[in-house]
Scaffold this active site. Structure first.
Site, PDB file in Angstrom:
ATOM      1  N   HIS A  20      56.853  66.881  44.479  1.00  0.00           N
ATOM      2  CA  HIS A  20      57.906  66.403  43.620  1.00  0.00           C
ATOM      3  C   HIS A  20      57.620  65.190  42.823  1.00  0.00           C
ATOM      4  CE1 HIS A  20      62.163  65.463  42.584  1.00  0.00           C
ATOM      5  NE2 HIS A  20      61.953  64.308  43.243  1.00  0.00           N
ATOM      6  N   SER A  43      64.262  63.839  38.555  1.00  0.00           N
ATOM      7  CA  SER A  43      64.963  64.065  40.054  1.00  0.00           C
ATOM      8  C   SER A  43      66.336  64.236  39.768  1.00  0.00           C
ATOM      9  CB  SER A  43      64.377  63.229  40.950  1.00  0.00           C
ATOM     10  OG  SER A  43      64.790  63.653  42.426  1.00  0.00           O
TER      11      SER A  43
END
Length: 708
Positions: free
Chosen positions: A677, A562
């Site tokens: 995610h 991320s």
């Protein structure tokens, strides 16, 4: 996936000038941003197949995958409390037979006794089969104090966008004719038993530029959502706005939070008539909880008044809500002042207590704080030292906190901590390896500007080195990286760290700036134009290891996911001499376009705005995508991500892989079609990824690999 041997050819034949790609028109790979585009997915399939053909053929792969799956599916894992509802506790259980999980409930008494008697509420796998969807559990919000009605959030494919349905906890069924919302990035919370706060996608004008709700409405049971009453709205450029409520004793306090940026908030108290009264917070204060009629906030900058009141950054303060409701401006009281080495990382309330998790030089402490006529009193809870502590849940009635304690070599133990007694261990995970084989120590590196940067080093006991070394770091968004048991998943990859150590190598967890390890200052020192500090910190850790002859240049892997994708992408560009491999998960990479992709606009306060020339001037210096160059020393990269990630756009990793392919440099790419995610939608995918990453590390920097 093209090997380094093709580099010379790529330098001559590159279709796009290396210095270009400052604008959209100059980006040859912008077509890879079409998430479900036929051409883009064909390229993804080709890269996936190439990576799997190489890595799954490595001899360690099948062994590592089976071992990872066994660890992840171990039925001896702690049944962590998802929530405590009066005298009941819920849990989401995942194992080999229930890969997406079962949401279940038991009495709190049986749970504390270590022998919970579970009743299944929702079988997520079966629900998905019944409805022809690939559901991923995203939680439930049950209305206190009766806890009979819940808002259940499930996501098709694991994206951030949820389907919301009302559920009856007593009957174990969805409520016929109850509250429901279609899939969207909604903000939903209870107003009362027949009313919801709702912010959702209503079409044009209802979402911010970041893709989150811009409006807050109050929706009455039995009415059409089109007739819901709007009580607040944000600006188009905001991140989001939401309504929520907190039960404090017998009083329900309601609030609205508008977030103009990721790091600023405007909180308001919602009165019974629906009008709003602003809370007397500075815009960088963080709402933590409500206790005894007082709202608790955490400061992120020094606060002071002309009357002599002051508190340091990182402190907890309290404001009287009855005074606020009456239109007064109360003077806050200081609840907790952290020392220079401390940071408040978590806050929770039980019936009459405030529970505060503190980091002290990255080691966890638990503090119980009690309000009283003479102010706030505190006591330290006697838990194992030099550990990571997490507040799992607190009881609504009574004063019990359930906390886990673990270290890199000690598996998690769940404690019930009562205010009237000593902590009691109620469950422990089994050891998954022999800790006597390894040693761990905390060290400090000196960064470029003289800052001392802590890191944890694990290695086989008695082995001096130098060893191939994996460094994991994050460096952003106030997210502290604390030392957890080696089978935990800092990469969303299960026990990779354990596998790497068992292979005779070293593992490092680096606490670089940008996180929250030392409170607000540690984060602020890597914001925007100061971002280079986090990269320098990681270089410093790697250089410190080399200086101590613990590893060698080229035998170091940097891992991040991320925001960590910005980190590892930047350090690979800046010091290709130092790193031999890069693990980049669900990464941010193209900082020229990040604010135009999915939720990217919400992070402008963290990184800067590339559309503002002054901001792009400093971002251009470290943006990974714009600084990628063909280099014979460039480290091999493994990108892993999800097609359905609706937070960080998959185009970042896709475009970076395409550049490396153009340059003729070594990369591996694996994009899962589900998982959002978090990437892995179930343990099967997590185990596969852990095994592939181990094979990648062994192949590129392991003891048997060849440096170039």
């Amino acid at each position: 996936m093209i090997a380094r041997l093709a580099l010379a050819t790529a330098l001559v034949c590159a279709a796009t000038p290396i210095a270009a790609q400052e604008t959209d028109a100059e980006d040859s790979y912008i077509w890879l941003e079409e998430i479900q585009g036929e051409r883009a997915l064909e390229q993804v399939d080709e890269w996936n197949a190439e990576a799997e053909a190489v890595l799954t053929a490595q001899p360690e792969y099948p062994i590592a995958k089976a071992w990872a799956k066994q660890i992840l599916d171990d039925t001896r894992q702690i049944a962590m409390p998802s929530a405590i509802y009066g005298d009941m506790v819920t849990n989401l259980w995942r194992d080999a037979d229930n890969p997406r999980g079962i949401w279940r409930i038991a009495s709190l008494e049986s749970y504390r006794a270590g022998n919970p008697e579970w009743r299944t509420l929702i079988d997520v796998d079966q629900l998905g089969r019944d409805e022809g969807e690939s559901y991923v559990w995203h939680g439930a919000n049950c209305l206190a104090p009766e806890y009979t009605r819940c808002l259940v959030s499930i996501s098709p494919g694991g994206t951030d966008a949820d389907v919301v349905r009302e559920f009856d906890l007593t009957t174990g069924t969805f409520v016929e004719g109850g509250f429901t919302l279609p899939q969207a990035k909604s903000n939903v919370a209870w107003f009362d038993e027949d009313t919801l706060f709702v912010g959702t996608d209503e079409g044009e004008g209802s979402l911010t530029d970041s893709g989150y709700p811009r409006l807050v409405k109050v929706w009455k049971r039995g009415t059409d959502f089109a007739d819901a009453t709007q009580i607040a709205e944000g600006e188009q450029a905001d991140v989001s706005i939401s309504g929520f409520s907190v039960l404090d004793g017998n009083t329900r306090w309601r609030f609205v939070n508008r977030s103009p940026s990721f790091w600023t908030n405007e909180y308001s108290l919602v009165k019974d008539d629906g009008t709003l009264v602003g809370l007397p917070f500075t815009n960088d204060m963080v709402f933590e909880s409500v206790l005894d009629g007082q709202v608790i906030a955490r400061l992120n900058s020094v606060a002071a008044s002309s009357a002599g009141w002051s508190a340091p950054a990182g402190a907890l303060v309290a404001f009287d809500l009855n005074d606020i409701a009456a239109g007064k401006k109360p003077t806050p009281t200081v609840v907790f002042r952290p020392s220079e080495s401390q940071a408040v990382e978590g806050v929770a309330t039980s019936e009459t207590k405030l529970w505060v998790k503190v980091l002290d030089d990255v080691s966890g402490k638990l503090i119980e704080i009690t309000p009283g006529a003479q102010g706030w009193t505190q006591r330290d809870i006697d838990l194992p030292a030099n550990s990571t502590i997490q507040i799992a849940q607190t009881s609504g009635k009574g004063d019990t906190a359930f906390v886990t304690v673990e270290s890199m070599l000690s598996p998690p133990t769940l404690y019930a901590v009562s205010s009237d007694g000593t902590p009691s261990a109620i469950a422990s995970e089994p050891a998954q390896f022999d800790p006597s084989k390894f040693e761990v120590e905390q060290k400090f590196a000196t960064s470029k500007d003289g800052t001392k940067v802590p890191y944890y080093l694990l290695r086989p006991k008695g082995v001096a080195g130098p060893l191939p070394t994996l460094i994991h770091a994050y460096g952003g968004f106030r997210a502290a990286q604390t030392p957890k048991y080696l089978t935990a998943e800092p990469y969303r990859s299960g026990p990779l760290g354990l596998f790497w150590l068992e292979s005779g190598n070293a593992y490092v967890l680096a606490n670089i700036r940008g996180g929250g390890e030392y409170g607000p200052r540690w984060h602020e020192e890597a914001l925007r134009e100061k971002r280079q500090n986090s990269f320098d910190d990681l270089h410093a850790v790697a250089d410190d290891l080399v200086a101590q002859d613990l590893t060698t240049p080229g035998r170091i892997a940097a891992s991040g996911r991320s925001n960590g994708g910005v980190l590892v992408g930047a350090v690979a560009n800046q010091r290709p001499d130092l790193y031999g491999a890069i693990i980049s998960g669900s990464p941010l990479i193209d900082m020229r376009r990040y604010n135009k992709l999915l939720a990217g606009a919400s992070w402008i306060a963290e990184y800067g705005n590339p559309d503002v020339p002054e901001d792009w001037a400093f971002m251009r210096a470290w943006s990974p995508y714009q600084n990628m160059q063909p280099d014979p020393d460039y480290p091999a990269v493994f990108y892993y991500l999800s097609t359905l990630d609706d937070r960080v756009h998959p185009g970042h990793a896709r475009k970076a892989a395409a550049k490396l392919e153009q340059f003729g440099q070594t990369f591996y790419f694996h994009e899962y079609r589900e998982g959002g995610h978090s990437v892995g939608a179930d343990h099967e995918e997590d185990a596969k990824r852990a095994a592939m990453l181990l094979a990648f590390l062994n192949r590129e920097i392991g003891s048997e690999s060849e440096t170039e």
